[in-house]
Structures are given as structure tokens and as C-alpha cells.
Design a protein around this motif. Structure first.
Motif, short mmCIF file in Angstrom:
data_model
loop_
_atom_site.label_atom_id
_atom_site.label_comp_id
_atom_site.label_asym_id
_atom_site.label_seq_id
_atom_site.Cartn_x
_atom_site.Cartn_y
_atom_site.Cartn_z
N ASP A 1 0.71 -1.13 0.02
CA ASP A 1 -0.03 -0.03 0.01
C ASP A 1 0.84 1.27 -0.07
N LEU A 2 0.78 2.08 -1.04
CA LEU A 2 1.46 3.48 -1.00
C LEU A 2 0.63 4.52 -0.72
N PRO A 3 1.02 5.62 0.29
CA PRO A 3 0.16 6.71 0.43
C PRO A 3 -0.14 7.54 -0.57
N VAL A 4 -0.89 8.51 -0.59
CA VAL A 4 -1.48 9.47 -1.72
C VAL A 4 -0.17 10.33 -2.13
N PRO A 5 0.63 10.94 -1.24
CA PRO A 5 1.82 11.45 -1.96
C PRO A 5 2.94 10.81 -2.68
N VAL A 6 3.05 9.46 -2.23
CA VAL A 6 3.97 8.63 -2.91
C VAL A 6 3.28 8.29 -4.26
N MET A 7 2.14 8.00 -4.31
CA MET A 7 1.41 7.58 -5.60
C MET A 7 1.66 8.95 -6.54
N MET A 8 1.24 10.23 -6.02
CA MET A 8 1.45 11.45 -6.59
C MET A 8 2.84 11.60 -7.38
N SER A 9 3.85 11.24 -6.44
CA SER A 9 5.18 11.27 -6.91
C SER A 9 5.66 10.32 -8.01
N LEU A 10 4.91 9.01 -7.65
CA LEU A 10 5.06 8.18 -8.74
C LEU A 10 4.51 8.51 -10.26
N ALA A 11 3.30 9.21 -10.16
CA ALA A 11 2.98 9.55 -11.41
C ALA A 11 3.65 10.60 -12.07
N LEU A 12 3.98 11.63 -11.22
CA LEU A 12 5.02 12.43 -11.91
C LEU A 12 6.26 11.73 -12.59
N GLY A 13 6.86 10.96 -11.65
CA GLY A 13 7.93 10.13 -12.26
C GLY A 13 7.48 9.30 -13.61
N ALA A 14 6.55 8.50 -13.64
CA ALA A 14 6.14 7.96 -14.91
C ALA A 14 5.82 8.72 -16.03
N GLY A 15 5.40 9.97 -15.56
CA GLY A 15 5.07 11.02 -16.80
C GLY A 15 6.55 11.39 -17.32
N LEU A 16 7.26 11.78 -16.62
CA LEU A 16 8.67 12.23 -17.01
C LEU A 16 9.47 11.24 -17.65
N ILE A 17 9.44 9.80 -17.23
CA ILE A 17 10.13 8.81 -17.99
C ILE A 17 9.44 8.68 -19.47
N GLU A 18 8.21 8.65 -19.48
CA GLU A 18 7.79 8.20 -20.91
C GLU A 18 7.09 9.59 -21.72
N VAL A 19 7.21 10.51 -21.33
CA VAL A 19 6.59 11.83 -22.18
C VAL A 19 7.34 11.93 -23.61
#
Length: 220
Positions: free
Chosen positions: A110-128
Motif C-alpha cells: 500500500d502506497l500513501p497518496v503523496p507517494v502515488m502522486m510522486s510515482l505519477a510524476l516520475g512515470a510521466g517524466l520517464i515516458e513523455v
């Protein structure tokens, strides 16, 4: 021009960041939906902001009269087209499970909301940079004669459409509960086998089109 944009948005909706990661998260036992909704909100906002930056650049280029026919620009287009086509055609077939394994390890608890938000930013940066349909879509939106507010509205709709499949899966997971786990896991395994290969096909097609267009305007 709206129908091509819808098609491009649905292609973008099948990227790792917009579909695979939500799929893997939802396939876990008893996932908390609030962190995933925060993840989807962040990745939608990220692509909207990237789109605004791209539209600003496109507007500057469009206003520079005749720049698309300039020799340096056409040569640059030809080189980019050849590089994309070569990458899409000659790249080794990627390990279909590698991406899924990497993200499964990050989502195995289980990942808290802030970690999932950071994961979203990282995924976007990796694949944009590899989101070729998104780059094409911003090019189409940037040349639409609807004014800046209209372009921003269309861009916002495009970014929302990118996460609609993931939101549908969230609703199904909430409705079906544990009964959906096995189906979501099988879908995630199938999707992870297709995603990287699909990207190579898109790169090859876009590269051939760019290269052929530049070649015709340079030499014919």
C-alpha cells in the motif's frame, strides 16, 4: 480534426503511465482507490502542463512564416524520421515482462497518496518523450483555428480522455471487488506484452512518414 484527436488520445490511454500502472495497482488484493485517483489526477495535470508548453512552442513556430520549408528544418525532419524508423524497425524485441516486473515491485504494498502522486510524476517524466501520439496531437491542436481558450479546452479534454480507460477500471474494481483481481491480473500480463512492441510500431510509422515528407520536399 476531432476524430483523429480522439484516436490519438485512446492510443495514449494505453501507455505504461496511464494504463499499465493503474492496472497493476488495481490487481493487488484490496487496493485503496484514493491513492490511485490522486495518481491519475497528477498524471493528467502533468500532461496538460506539458501540452501547454508544447502549444506555446508550436505557436511560435507557426508564426515564423515559411519556417517549415526552410532547408535546415527539412534536413532535421529527415534525420529525425530516419532515426525513429530505424529505432522502430531494428530495435530488439523488448522483454515483455520487464516493465511489468519493475512496476510490480514498486506497487507490491500500500502506497500513501503523496507517494502515488510522486510515482505519477516520475512515470510521466520517464515516458513523455516517447509519447509520439501525444506530440502529434499537440501539433494538430496547435494549428486549429479556435483561439487559445479553445485550444486549451481541447487539450484538457484530450488529457482527460487519456485516463478514461483507467477510471473505468477503477469503477469496475470498486463494483466487483475481489472477483475482479484475477481478470485484472491477466489483463495486466497481456497488456505488458503488447505495450513496448506497439510503441516500436508507432515509432516506425511516424518515422517513415516524417522522413518521406521531408524527402519529397527536399528533392522532388
Amino acid at each position: 480534426m476531432i476524430l483523429p484527436l480522439i484516436g490519438l488520445a485512446l492510443i495514449d490511454a494505453t501507455s505504461t503511465g496511464t494504463l499499465l500502472i493503474p492496472l497493476l495497482y488495481l490487481a493487488r488484493p484490496r487496493p485503496r482507490l484514493a491513492p490511485l485517483l490522486a495518481y491519475l489526477a497528477v498524471i493528467t495535470a502533468f500532461y496538460f502542463l506539458v501540452g501547454i508548453a508544447l502549444l506555446a512552442g508550436i505557436s511560435m513556430i507557426v508564426e515564423a512564416d515559411g519556417i517549415w520549408d526552410a532547408q535546415p528544418v527539412l534536413w532535421g525532419q529527415l534525420i529525425v524520421g530516419i532515426a525513429l524508423a530505424a529505432w522502430g524497425i531494428f530495435s530488439r524485441t523488448p522483454d515483455p515482462e520487464a516493465s511489468a516486473r519493475k512496476w510490480r515491485r514498486r506497487l507490491d504494498r500500500d502506497l500513501p497518496v503523496p507517494v502515488m502522486m510522486s510515482l505519477a510524476l516520475g512515470a510521466g517524466l520517464i515516458e513523455v518523450a516517447s509519447m509520439l501520439p501525444y506530440l502529434a496531437a499537440t501539433g494538430i491542436i496547435g494549428q486549429m483555428d479556435v483561439g487559445l481558450p479553445g485550444r486549451l479546452l481541447i487539450l484538457a479534454g484530450y488529457c482527460l480522455l487519456m485516463v478514461v480507460p483507467a477510471l473505468v477500471l477503477v469503477v469496475l474494481r470498486a463494483r466487483l471487488g475481489q472477483r475482479a483481481e484475477a481478470q485484472l491480473d491477466r489483463f495486466a500480463q497481456w497488456f505488458s506484452r503488447q505495450a513496448d512492441v506497439t510503441l516500436l510500431w508507432i515509432a516506425a510509422i511516424v518515422g517513415i512518414w516524417l522522413g518521406a515528407d521531408a524527402w519529397v520536399r527536399l528533392f522532388m
